[in-house]
Design an enzyme around this catalytic site. Sequence first.
Site, PDB file in Angstrom:
ATOM      1  N   CYS A 276      41.157  19.602 -90.760  1.00 52.75           N
ATOM      2  CA  CYS A 276      41.936  18.364 -90.908  1.00 52.75           C
ATOM      3  C   CYS A 276      41.261  17.411 -91.871  1.00 52.75           C
ATOM      4  O   CYS A 276      41.732  17.162 -92.963  1.00 52.75           O
ATOM      5  CB  CYS A 276      42.097  17.694 -89.543  1.00 52.75           C
ATOM      6  SG  CYS A 276      42.621  18.829 -88.300  1.00 52.75           S
TER       7      CYS A 276
HETATM    8  N1  SAJ Z   1      32.244  13.858 -88.013  1.00 50.79           N
HETATM    9  C1  SAJ Z   1      31.116  13.202 -88.492  1.00 50.79           C
HETATM   10  N2  SAJ Z   1      30.894  11.917 -88.098  1.00 50.79           N
HETATM   11  C2  SAJ Z   1      31.769  11.263 -87.265  1.00 50.79           C
HETATM   12  C3  SAJ Z   1      32.918  11.955 -86.790  1.00 50.79           C
HETATM   13  C4  SAJ Z   1      33.130  13.245 -87.174  1.00 50.79           C
HETATM   14  O1  SAJ Z   1      30.320  13.758 -89.240  1.00 50.79           O
HETATM   15  O2  SAJ Z   1      31.513  10.100 -86.917  1.00 50.79           O
HETATM   16  C5  SAJ Z   1      32.491  15.234 -88.449  1.00 50.79           C
HETATM   17  C6  SAJ Z   1      32.580  16.208 -87.284  1.00 50.79           C
HETATM   18  O3  SAJ Z   1      31.309  16.714 -86.949  1.00 50.79           O
HETATM   19  C7  SAJ Z   1      33.490  17.288 -87.847  1.00 50.79           C
HETATM   20  C8  SAJ Z   1      34.416  16.517 -88.782  1.00 50.79           C
HETATM   21  O4  SAJ Z   1      33.755  15.285 -89.072  1.00 50.79           O
HETATM   22  O5  SAJ Z   1      32.749  18.218 -88.603  1.00 50.79           O
HETATM   23  C9  SAJ Z   1      35.803  16.237 -88.189  1.00 50.79           C
HETATM   24  O6  SAJ Z   1      35.583  15.566 -86.988  1.00 50.79           O
HETATM   25  P1  SAJ Z   1      36.830  15.068 -86.051  1.00 50.79           P
HETATM   26  O7  SAJ Z   1      36.266  14.482 -84.822  1.00 50.79           O
HETATM   27  O8  SAJ Z   1      37.762  14.253 -86.834  1.00 50.79           O
HETATM   28  O9  SAJ Z   1      37.413  16.454 -85.611  1.00 50.79           O
HETATM   29  P2  SAJ Z   1      38.769  17.264 -85.794  1.00 50.79           P
HETATM   30  O10 SAJ Z   1      39.064  17.467 -87.216  1.00 50.79           O
HETATM   31  O11 SAJ Z   1      38.654  18.433 -84.902  1.00 50.79           O
HETATM   32  O12 SAJ Z   1      39.912  16.389 -85.109  1.00 50.79           O
HETATM   33  C10 SAJ Z   1      40.545  15.466 -85.817  1.00 50.79           C
HETATM   34  C11 SAJ Z   1      40.987  14.449 -84.774  1.00 50.79           C
HETATM   35  N3  SAJ Z   1      39.770  13.804 -84.275  1.00 50.79           N
HETATM   36  C12 SAJ Z   1      39.684  12.585 -83.775  1.00 50.79           C
HETATM   37  O13 SAJ Z   1      40.576  11.797 -83.859  1.00 50.79           O
HETATM   38  C13 SAJ Z   1      38.415  12.246 -83.054  1.00 50.79           C
HETATM   39  C14 SAJ Z   1      41.969  13.656 -85.433  1.00 50.79           C
HETATM   40  O14 SAJ Z   1      41.369  13.121 -86.590  1.00 50.79           O
HETATM   41  C15 SAJ Z   1      43.188  14.489 -85.712  1.00 50.79           C
HETATM   42  O15 SAJ Z   1      44.099  14.317 -84.649  1.00 50.79           O
HETATM   43  C16 SAJ Z   1      42.874  15.958 -85.826  1.00 50.79           C
HETATM   44  O16 SAJ Z   1      41.655  16.062 -86.487  1.00 50.79           O
HETATM   45  C17 SAJ Z   1      43.983  16.608 -86.638  1.00 50.79           C
HETATM   46  O17 SAJ Z   1      44.477  17.628 -86.175  1.00 50.79           O
HETATM   47  O18 SAJ Z   1      44.346  16.080 -87.681  1.00 50.79           O
END
Ligand code: SAJ
Length: 437
Positions: A276
């Site tokens: 995503c």
């Molecule tokens: N990450 C960081 N620092 C942060 C947060 C995340 O480095 O502060 C990294 C994570 O380790 C990961 C990536 O970013 O590698 C993505 O993290 P994520 O928590 O956004 O995870 P996804 O992609 O599984 O889920 C996201 C959803 N997450 C949250 O809202 C917390 C949301 O953005 C969407 O609903 C979903 O993708 C989607 O399907 O679009």
Amino acid sequence: MSSSTKDALLGRILTKTSVVGVVGLGYVGLPFAMEKAKVGYRVIGIEENPERAAKVNRGESYISDVTSEDLRPFIDAGRIRAVTDYEDVAGMDAIVIAVPTPLTRNLTPDLSHVVRVTHAVARRLRPGQLICLESTTYPGTTEEVMLPVLRESGLEVERDFFLAHSPERVDPGNKRYTTKNTSKVVGGVGPESLEVAAAFYGQTIERVVPVSSARAAELVKVFENTFRSVNIALVNELALLCDRLGLSVWEVLDAAFTKPFGIMPFYPGPGVGGHCIPIDPHYLEWKAKEVNFNTHFIGMAGEINRKMPEFVRDKAIRVLNNLGVAASRSRILLIGISYKRDLADWRESPALEVLRLLRESGANVDYHDPFVPQVSERSLSLASVALTDERLATSDLVIITTDHSCLDFGWIVAHARHVLDTRNATRGIAAEHVTLL
Ligand code: SAJ
């Protein structure tokens, strides 16, 4: 629009006698199918991967947010079944499409799955059906790409069928917010489509948020993911600056997030993985160019986030040099290969990129991940090694790339010679031989 067509469909939706089709039984489709089955709908999942379809029909879940114990009763009761073709489409009242929307190698949208599925549905479309796209995509996809294909059936939207966009909002592994209690944005290609789609989602999701069009709904979602990408890039850039300034980015952020208003916690890491955040913002960037608009933040954020694995490689080599160990003769153990904690998903994982870069530097690199027994991708195929005190003690450097909550980081630090912690997983564990990102 013949209101009888709409009223008949609404009637089937509200009495839960409608048959729901879900195209794509992945991390979005399977949980959604479960929610619909739980309230009484009959659900047919169209899953083109025959192994996955067979697993579903055996009541075996491959999605972390759905347990086999929960799935099996619905399979046994015939409430959910998976097929691999589109023969049942005409019998479905509502068809939700949740297929991947990846990027091409040069970061442009790849709608091939959406287009292929839309053609398959269009060939069997009949009056009185709702089609809803959930895949994350740029504003305009539903109206400009799907609608012309659906019209090839000779049927007309708002008169014969209904077309909407309702972006998925699944946070894989999130135990608090699930498909059922996460508000759902819905936008129709017209008012009738919005009415029908809002009624459809309102039967299983606690809060439906109607917007004025499918394009608005598409933009809401890519904005949400752009918001995350940009904020993650901001703290990643701060980590790069703190490294130059000799300050701890973790100390600075912990203090900054004590502010009770006007700020939101994000943390640096080895990069941004998953299907995503590294991908969706580039759909918006691409569409914006069509109207001659440059989305600076999206490009910059993507560039910074993509740079993090190299930064981790460089920092690891610096640490090894300080230990008097040449990278080309070093033995490194990565702790965690999935893209974020407590998940088995290693797609687009930055940890894998770190492993690749270190191997290119000549290091002997293995990984341990309790969720991922094996990774195989392009030229890489390797298995998770056992996490033993001997493995830790004989590794020149242990790099924490994924902070799975089941891991005992105190034990890891106690047995490792040196640790590079890219997730601040060792927070509160005082040790000279731990270097933080
Ligand atoms: N990450 C960081 N620092 C942060 C947060 C995340 O480095 O502060 C990294 C994570 O380790 C990961 C990536 O970013 O590698 C993505 O993290 P994520 O928590 O956004 O995870 P996804 O992609 O599984 O889920 C996201 C959803 N997450 C949250 O809202 C917390 C949301 O953005 C969407 O609903 C979903 O993708 C989607 O399907 O679009």
